[in-house]
Enzyme design. Structure first.
Site, short mmCIF file in Angstrom:
data_model
loop_
_atom_site.label_atom_id
_atom_site.label_comp_id
_atom_site.label_asym_id
_atom_site.label_seq_id
_atom_site.Cartn_x
_atom_site.Cartn_y
_atom_site.Cartn_z
CG HIS A 8 -31.45 44.28 -87.17
ND1 HIS A 8 -32.56 43.83 -87.84
CD2 HIS A 8 -30.74 44.99 -88.09
CE1 HIS A 8 -32.52 44.22 -89.11
NE2 HIS A 8 -31.44 44.93 -89.29
O1 RIB Z 1 -28.83 41.07 -89.40
C1 RIB Z 1 -28.64 42.04 -88.40
C2 RIB Z 1 -27.55 41.63 -87.47
O2 RIB Z 1 -26.33 41.54 -88.18
C3 RIB Z 1 -27.30 42.66 -86.35
O3 RIB Z 1 -26.81 41.99 -85.22
C4 RIB Z 1 -26.23 43.54 -86.92
O4 RIB Z 1 -25.41 44.14 -85.89
C5 RIB Z 1 -25.42 42.53 -87.70
O5 RIB Z 1 -24.52 41.89 -86.79
#
Ligand code: RIB
Ligand code: CA
Length: 310
Positions: free
Chosen positions: A238
């Protein structure tokens, strides 16, 4: 060199995003600010400082930010990132006890020193940026651009049926930031990040033994969790995808749309709502991400991570 401030809740994928940012020769990381999200900000700060020492990059300063969302209690993601926030990694690394706990002051100072030159890359809840813009609204027009990991536009959420974790943790903060008048705001959402997979079999492409072993250990539980649901050892990158898109903006397909966030609903708080058909006749305020070049993502990931020397 592109001037950047990273605002992170170091967690597993935040850590990999930081490695990529420091591996890119075109990025000048002015500093890293931390916020509560995956884990409490005290721990996110310690994780970030330990990571920088592991990377021999203690030249980068870390500034502790806010410990809870602007209106809600913190609900962290330690069930995913582990009690430490980094899956128990780097626990043996000693770092300087001193913590500069004024992230907002750092961000404000840097924006005033570098008007319209800084990109803020936020990979956690947007609590710090929201608070800063509440106090100093004029700064919104002095931020060159903002790139955020968050949201679920045309896909289901990962925190609730409709909300992604970063947005869901502090929806009021996101509402304030996306309506603050920042000219160039990109929301890198689950629509594309869930396709940005680091596959276990690809870890061998990381040439540096220390980095490969660190990422292997860091993502083991993350990949096991993914295997239980999807039947393959992989994990979504992500936060790293935001850094790679900043480095090479051909990876993602963007579309400027009007986006807002639900903050007052029993079931859909944190939902990112995109007015594709212009029902509300509002000026588009967010670049959403509608597609990903998965091969370019993978090529860029390993190109940049193999530039990191420790
Ligand atoms: O949904 C994914 C996000 O939420 C990423 O930034 C992960 O590190 C969590 O913070
Ligand atoms: Ca994060």
């Amino acid at each position: 060199m592109k001037k950047v401030i990273l605002d992170v809740d170091t967690g597993i994928d935040d850590a990999i995003a930081i490695i990529l940012a420091l591996g890119c020769n075109d990025i000048n990381v002015l500093g890293i600010t931390t916020v509560s999200g995956n884990i409490h900000v005290d721990r996110a700060t310690l994780n970030t400082k330990r990571l920088l020492k592991f990377l021999n990059r203690e030249d980068i300063n870390v500034y502790k930010g806010l410990s809870k969302p602007i209106k809600r209690e913190l609900v962290d993601a330690s069930h995913i990132h582990g009690k430490s926030g980094l899956a128990g990694q780097l626990e043996d690394i000693e770092v300087d006890e001193y913590v500069d706990d004024d992230a907002l002051k750092f961000i404000e100072e840097q924006i005033l020193l570098n008007p319209n030159e800084i990109t803020i890359i936020a990979t956690g809840p947007q609590t710090n940026i929201a608070r800063l813009l509440e106090m100093k609204p004029k700064l919104a027009k002095m931020i060159k651009s903002m790139m955020v990991m968050g949201g679920a536009i045309s896909v289901k959420g990962n925190c609730t049926p409709v909300a992604e974790f970063n947005i869901s943790t502090d929806p009021e903060a996101v509402f304030e930031v996306i309506h603050a008048g920042i000219e160039d705001y990109t929301l890198v959402s689950l629509d594309v990040t869930q396709k940005a997979l680091l596959k276990k079999e690809d870890l061998t492409l990381i040439k540096n033994d220390s980095i490969r072993n660190f990422i292997d250990d860091l993502t083991k539980n993350y990949m096991d969790r993914y295997y239980k649901i999807h039947g393959r050892y992989a994990c979504p990158m992500h936060d790293p995808l935001v850094i790679l898109q900043f480095i090479d903006n051909d990876i993602l397909t963007l579309e400027k749309q009007y986006v807002t966030v639900e903050t007052n609903s029993e079931y859909s708080d944190g939902m990112t709502i995109c007015d594709f058909d212009n029902h509300w006749d509002k000026k588009p305020n967010v670049k959403i991400t509608t597609d990903i070049d998965e091969k370019l993502f993978k090529d860029k990931f390993f190109e940049i991570i193999n530039q990191v020397k420790i």
